[in-house]
Enzyme design. Sequence first.
Site, short mmCIF file in Angstrom:
data_model
loop_
_atom_site.label_atom_id
_atom_site.label_comp_id
_atom_site.label_asym_id
_atom_site.label_seq_id
_atom_site.Cartn_x
_atom_site.Cartn_y
_atom_site.Cartn_z
N GLY A 31 -7.93 7.09 17.05
CA GLY A 31 -8.09 7.90 18.12
C GLY A 31 -7.82 9.51 17.95
N LEU A 33 -9.92 11.57 18.35
CA LEU A 33 -11.08 12.04 17.81
C LEU A 33 -11.21 13.45 17.57
CD1 LEU A 33 -13.44 9.10 19.44
CD2 LEU A 33 -11.90 9.02 17.33
N HIS A 34 -11.99 13.94 16.40
CA HIS A 34 -12.24 15.38 16.09
C HIS A 34 -13.49 15.30 15.30
CE1 HIS A 34 -11.23 14.22 11.72
NE2 HIS A 34 -9.83 14.04 12.40
N GLY A 36 -14.58 15.35 12.45
CA GLY A 36 -14.70 14.40 11.25
C GLY A 36 -14.89 12.87 11.63
N HIS A 37 -14.25 12.36 12.64
CA HIS A 37 -14.76 11.09 13.49
C HIS A 37 -16.21 11.19 13.85
CE1 HIS A 37 -10.08 11.10 13.89
NE2 HIS A 37 -10.19 9.88 13.28
N GLN A 61 1.00 0.33 9.74
CA GLN A 61 0.83 1.24 8.65
C GLN A 61 1.67 2.45 8.80
OE1 GLN A 61 -3.50 1.89 10.20
NE2 GLN A 61 -3.06 4.00 9.49
N LYS A 150 -12.02 11.66 2.89
CA LYS A 150 -10.54 12.12 2.98
C LYS A 150 -9.36 11.18 2.52
CE LYS A 150 -8.60 13.38 6.66
NZ LYS A 150 -7.16 12.78 6.58
N GLN A 154 -7.57 4.65 0.51
CA GLN A 154 -7.96 3.74 1.52
C GLN A 154 -9.16 3.10 1.08
OE1 GLN A 154 -7.51 4.39 5.93
NE2 GLN A 154 -9.43 4.62 5.84
#
Length: 283
Positions: A31, A33-34, A36-37, A61, A150, A154
């Site tokens: 969530g 969200l920007h 990038g998302h 995490q 980014k 991961q």
Amino acid sequence: MKQVSTISDIRSGVAELRAAGKTIAFVPTMGALHEGHLSLMRLAKQKADEVVVSIYVNPTQFGPNEDFDSYPRQMEKDLKACEEEGVSVVFTPNDKIMYGSGERYFGISIDELNEDMDGGSRPSFFEGIALVVNKLFNIIEPDVAVFGQKDIQQFQILSRMVEEFNHDIELVAAPIARANDGLALSSRNAYLSDKERKIAPGLYRALQYVEKQIRDGVDEPKLLLKHQQDELEAKGFKNDYLNVFSMDNMQPVQKLEPGTTYILAGAAYLGKTRLIDNIILDL
């Protein structure tokens, strides 16, 4: 667009799309969200017929002194953004749905791939990510899943997880979305003060400088990296790491070889905000 919160409902929603002959691309998020998302969702739309998004702040995490409680949450705004991007279904589970209310007896352990970079600084971080993503993959069973470059460590860890756990899912890494001044977009950028926000692009500029020197012939960048860390400290950053890492095992590399792909990556704090960034080096 549908919003569902239970496992049975998300499975039913995906089954309806499958019954209509649609392929599914999945974008897991926490969530806040920007842009990038949103760029991940747009790429997902190119990779499959329908897009499913999850919004879930995953507690496993976060370390004991990290920002789980203060992590930005804006569900109403996020749902509107998903709808505007043409998302078909948004999965918004809670902790009980994802992990149950009792004791957990199983987890995921990771060898080697999480010893350095973010994994070296945040113990159990990637085990928590692998656990929740593995669960989400089992629940949704997408054809494609899209993540951002980014978070390159991961992505590499999850790629190996998909291979070793035999998930029939294509993983796609989307390019880093940046502000006009080069700062990699992140939900945690909201923590930056106005002064810190002006300084923050310095991490990317340090990476760019090192990249140029490497492409100009530097093949043992240890001193160069130390110099850039000193420069960042002088500007107000508190360094976590700045190094060149192997794409295969995520461990530091001392001497660079032509014809090899590396990750030039850095992490640093500005105030309470931890910034990360990276550049892929194809030499």
